[in-house]
Design an enzyme around this catalytic site. Structure first.
Site, PDB file in Angstrom:
ATOM      1  N   ASP A 154      -6.908   4.330  -4.719  1.00  0.00           N
ATOM      2  CA  ASP A 154      -7.610   4.219  -3.421  1.00  0.00           C
ATOM      3  C   ASP A 154      -8.198   5.610  -3.192  1.00  0.00           C
ATOM      4  O   ASP A 154      -8.375   6.359  -4.173  1.00  0.00           O
ATOM      5  CB  ASP A 154      -6.617   3.807  -2.314  1.00  0.00           C
ATOM      6  CG  ASP A 154      -7.318   3.435  -0.998  1.00  0.00           C
ATOM      7  OD1 ASP A 154      -7.842   2.324  -0.899  1.00  0.00           O
ATOM      8  OD2 ASP A 154      -7.355   4.273  -0.068  1.00  0.00           O
ATOM      9  N   LYS A 201       0.877  -1.187   0.000  1.00  0.00           N
ATOM     10  CA  LYS A 201       0.000   0.000   0.000  1.00  0.00           C
ATOM     11  C   LYS A 201       0.903   1.221   0.000  1.00  0.00           C
ATOM     12  O   LYS A 201       2.047   1.144   0.463  1.00  0.00           O
ATOM     13  CB  LYS A 201      -0.880   0.006   1.261  1.00  0.00           C
ATOM     14  CG  LYS A 201      -2.119   0.858   1.147  1.00  0.00           C
ATOM     15  CD  LYS A 201      -3.268   0.136   0.478  1.00  0.00           C
ATOM     16  CE  LYS A 201      -4.404   1.107   0.173  1.00  0.00           C
ATOM     17  NZ  LYS A 201      -5.599   0.404  -0.314  1.00  0.00           N
TER      18      LYS A 201
HETATM   19  P1  NDP Z   1     -12.794   7.894  -3.133  1.00  0.00           P
HETATM   20  O1  NDP Z   1     -11.732   8.897  -2.895  1.00  0.00           O
HETATM   21  O2  NDP Z   1     -13.297   7.675  -4.506  1.00  0.00           O
HETATM   22  O3  NDP Z   1     -14.065   8.227  -2.201  1.00  0.00           O
HETATM   23  C1  NDP Z   1     -13.944   8.293  -0.821  1.00  0.00           C
HETATM   24  C2  NDP Z   1     -15.259   8.739  -0.231  1.00  0.00           C
HETATM   25  O4  NDP Z   1     -15.201   8.605   1.186  1.00  0.00           O
HETATM   26  C3  NDP Z   1     -15.566  10.198  -0.515  1.00  0.00           C
HETATM   27  O5  NDP Z   1     -16.947  10.388  -0.554  1.00  0.00           O
HETATM   28  C4  NDP Z   1     -14.943  10.890   0.704  1.00  0.00           C
HETATM   29  O6  NDP Z   1     -15.508  12.154   0.996  1.00  0.00           O
HETATM   30  C5  NDP Z   1     -15.271   9.903   1.795  1.00  0.00           C
HETATM   31  N1  NDP Z   1     -14.255  10.019   2.850  1.00  0.00           N
HETATM   32  C6  NDP Z   1     -12.922   9.794   2.711  1.00  0.00           C
HETATM   33  N2  NDP Z   1     -12.281  10.022   3.864  1.00  0.00           N
HETATM   34  C7  NDP Z   1     -13.234  10.406   4.726  1.00  0.00           C
HETATM   35  C8  NDP Z   1     -13.207  10.778   6.089  1.00  0.00           C
HETATM   36  N3  NDP Z   1     -12.054  10.808   6.788  1.00  0.00           N
HETATM   37  N4  NDP Z   1     -14.390  11.093   6.679  1.00  0.00           N
HETATM   38  C9  NDP Z   1     -15.556  11.050   5.969  1.00  0.00           C
HETATM   39  N5  NDP Z   1     -15.638  10.711   4.672  1.00  0.00           N
HETATM   40  C10 NDP Z   1     -14.502  10.396   4.073  1.00  0.00           C
HETATM   41  O7  NDP Z   1     -12.232   6.526  -2.500  1.00  0.00           O
HETATM   42  P2  NDP Z   1     -12.728   5.034  -2.761  1.00  0.00           P
HETATM   43  O8  NDP Z   1     -14.183   4.989  -3.003  1.00  0.00           O
HETATM   44  O9  NDP Z   1     -11.796   4.427  -3.724  1.00  0.00           O
HETATM   45  O10 NDP Z   1     -12.398   4.360  -1.342  1.00  0.00           O
HETATM   46  C11 NDP Z   1     -13.355   4.295  -0.280  1.00  0.00           C
HETATM   47  C12 NDP Z   1     -12.955   3.205   0.695  1.00  0.00           C
HETATM   48  O11 NDP Z   1     -12.906   1.945  -0.007  1.00  0.00           O
HETATM   49  C13 NDP Z   1     -11.571   3.357   1.331  1.00  0.00           C
HETATM   50  O12 NDP Z   1     -11.596   2.818   2.634  1.00  0.00           O
HETATM   51  C14 NDP Z   1     -10.689   2.493   0.437  1.00  0.00           C
HETATM   52  O13 NDP Z   1      -9.508   2.070   1.097  1.00  0.00           O
HETATM   53  C15 NDP Z   1     -11.651   1.337   0.172  1.00  0.00           C
HETATM   54  N6  NDP Z   1     -11.321   0.510  -0.975  1.00  0.00           N
HETATM   55  C16 NDP Z   1     -11.223   1.052  -2.229  1.00  0.00           C
HETATM   56  C17 NDP Z   1     -10.947   0.240  -3.309  1.00  0.00           C
HETATM   57  C18 NDP Z   1     -10.932   0.768  -4.698  1.00  0.00           C
HETATM   58  O14 NDP Z   1     -10.865  -0.061  -5.629  1.00  0.00           O
HETATM   59  N7  NDP Z   1     -11.018   2.052  -4.931  1.00  0.00           N
HETATM   60  C19 NDP Z   1     -10.659  -1.205  -3.131  1.00  0.00           C
HETATM   61  C20 NDP Z   1     -10.890  -1.691  -1.796  1.00  0.00           C
HETATM   62  C21 NDP Z   1     -11.173  -0.838  -0.764  1.00  0.00           C
HETATM   63  P3  NDP Z   1     -14.642  13.482   0.705  1.00  0.00           P
HETATM   64  O15 NDP Z   1     -14.680  13.647  -0.779  1.00  0.00           O
HETATM   65  O16 NDP Z   1     -15.345  14.552   1.448  1.00  0.00           O
HETATM   66  O17 NDP Z   1     -13.251  13.222   1.234  1.00  0.00           O
END
Ligand code: NDP
Length: 466
Positions: free
Chosen positions: A179, A139
């Site tokens: 991510d 990571k």
């Molecule tokens: P994105 O950046 O596309 O979206 C993240 C979302 O979560 C946004 O809506 C963001 O809001 C919100 N968010 C992030 N940090 C916070 C926080 N501290 N408090 C509240 N809201 C938050 O990321 P992904 O959708 O790719 O990832 C989301 C989750 O899924 C993560 O935990 C990631 O590790 C996990 N994941 C992702 C994979 C992938 O293929 N992308 C694979 C496996 C797991 P804002 O815009 O306001 O920050």
């Protein structure tokens, strides 16, 4: 390789051994609470394995598996649009390569620290093992915040980040993906700079654009996979997602495609969120509204509160940092898909979900539930799909992208989706059956941790002390 010897002379009892290694982990990695939490959750499940197999204790597999094979930390200097110098910190954690090249995403978010990335890399080792594909765990990322930056600023940052990272990665060494904060735009800039520096066009990153080596379904894979996993869990109780009311958090990549697949399977998603607050739409988020959210987030890069201004029946609840619970998890529903970030469901949120009769929690985000919340879900006997199993569809499809790149071919959308679906069914089956074998039927946390561990630990034994 695996003989079953119970506590031979000189080998400590599992519980004592685990507590000793846990104490070591905390002492050697101070101020990394998320890493401690991830290790603790896995270790709690491994007691059951160590009772049957002393060879892992003799070979100090636990001490070795918590120690990254390599940690790279570097300076990322870049110029902003005003010509001012900015400096961020870059990381890559190469955690474990026992079963394949390191594989795992890059996160760009101001909350990124060494400890956060170590927890994610540790989880990734077990998750990748569960996918059935040959991928080790890694990571990386940076404390850089893409929010509010121009495309040019993001490009200059990505180019500087890759200028250091490129010497540590490669299609047979380490293959990063996206991510939080790293989507198609960032992968494009990172890939362009890698290609320029290495003077080769290889599948060194996944999540690439379709016209330059990307796989169909990769953007959709984590969300789709999580919903497939939830459907498998429901099948064990002769139930389905059809007609189910669903809570989804976040509004990024994972959330968007979770909502889409829920609609495909006849469910009714009613929430999305971002770090500013929660949208509750009692009428449901239909395809038209989802398309609007995707445009808002991926093109206009706006805030989710705008949904409440556009669709008048929806309610926006701003985040209250003083509150000890999240109103999203206090809405009555059948299923919950946490898809934003770590520890977004605490004990109070879990209690609220259970009180309101939740049937399924399927984790799209990594470690979205605290240890206390996880325990409450398990004690309540609901269908609980832990992240390293439920969200493994993303990295599994990255593995499929690597396979296509190696063969210089591209599969159809249907072929990739079918493979993803079969992988999610296989992961669920593995977790379900492993939980039964180890005497905890229905406990998919144990199933995922043990199922993921065995393959990695046995490979480590086979490869000697490296
Ligand atoms: P994105 O950046 O596309 O979206 C993240 C979302 O979560 C946004 O809506 C963001 O809001 C919100 N968010 C992030 N940090 C916070 C926080 N501290 N408090 C509240 N809201 C938050 O990321 P992904 O959708 O790719 O990832 C989301 C989750 O899924 C993560 O935990 C990631 O590790 C996990 N994941 C992702 C994979 C992938 O293929 N992308 C694979 C496996 C797991 P804002 O815009 O306001 O920050």
């Amino acid at each position: 390789m695996s003989t079953s010897v119970l506590n031979p002379p000189g080998v400590k009892a599992p519980a004592t051994y685990i507590e000793e290694v846990m104490t070591l982990v905390k002492a050697k990695n101070p101020a990394e609470p998320e890493f401690h939490q991830a290790v603790r959750e896995v270790f709690d499940s491994l007691k059951l394995v160590l009772e049957k197999h002393s060879e892992y204790r003799e070979a100090k597999i636990l001490e070795r598996i918590v120690e990254p094979e390599r940690v790279i930390m570097f300076r990322v200097p870049w110029f902003d649009d005003q010509g001012k110098i900015q400096v961020n910190r870059g990381f890559r954690i190469q955690m474990n390569s026992a079963i394949g090249p390191y594989k795992g995403g890059l996160r760009f978010h101001p909350s990124v620290t060494l400890g956060i990335l170590k927890f994610l890399a540790f989880e990734q080792v077990f998750k990748n093992s569960l996918t059935t594909l040959p991928m080790g765990g890694g990571k990386g990322g940076s404390d850089f915040d893409p929010k509010g930056k121009s495309d040019n600023e993001v490009m200059r940052f990505c180019q500087s980040f890759m200028t250091e990272l490129y010497r540590h990665i490669g299609p047979d060494t380490d293959v990063p993906a996206g991510d939080i904060g790293v989507g198609g735009r960032e992968i494009g800039f990172l890939f362009g700079q890698y290609k320029r520096l290495a003077n080769e066009f290889t599948g060194v990153l996944t999540g690439k654009g379709l016209s330059w080596g990307g796989s169909l379904i990769r953007p959709e894979a984590t969300g789709y996979g999580c919903v497939y996993f939830a459907a498998e869990m429901l099948k064990t109780r002769k139930d389905s997602l059809d007609g189910k009311l669903c809570l989804v958090s976040g509004s990024g990549n994972v959330s968007q495609y979770t909502v889409e697949k829920l609609l495909d399977l006849g469910a009714k998603p009613v929430t999305v969120s971002d770090s500013d607050g929660v949208i509750f739409d009692p009428d449901g988020i239909d395809r038209e509204k989802l398309a609007w959210v995707i445009e808002l987030k991926n093109v206009r890069r706006g805030r989710i509160r705008e949904y409440g201004e556009k669709f008048k029946k929806a309610i926006f609840m701003p985040t209250d940092i003083k509150s000890d619970y999240n109103p999203l998890w206090n809405i009555k529903a059948d299923c919950a898909f946490p898809s934003a970030t770590q520890n977004e469901i605490n004990a109070k949120d879990a209690a609220n979900l259970i009180k309101n009769g939740i049937k399924v929690v399927a984790e799209g985000a990594n470690m979205p539930s605290t240890l206390e919340a996880t325990k409450l879900f398990l004690d309540a006997g609901i269908l609980y799909g832990p992240a390293k199993a439920a969200n493994a569809g993303g990295v599994a499809t990255s593995g499929l992208e690597m396979a296509q790149n190696s063969q210089r071919i591209a599969w159809t959308r249907e072929e990739v989706d079918d493979r993803l679906h079969k992988i999610m069914i296989a992961i669920h089956k593995n977790c379900f059956e492993t939980a039964e074998t180890y005497g905890t039927p229905g406990n998919l946390v144990n199933g995922a941790n043990i199922g993921g561990f065995l393959k990695v630990a046995n490979s480590m034994l086979d490869q000697g002390l490296v």
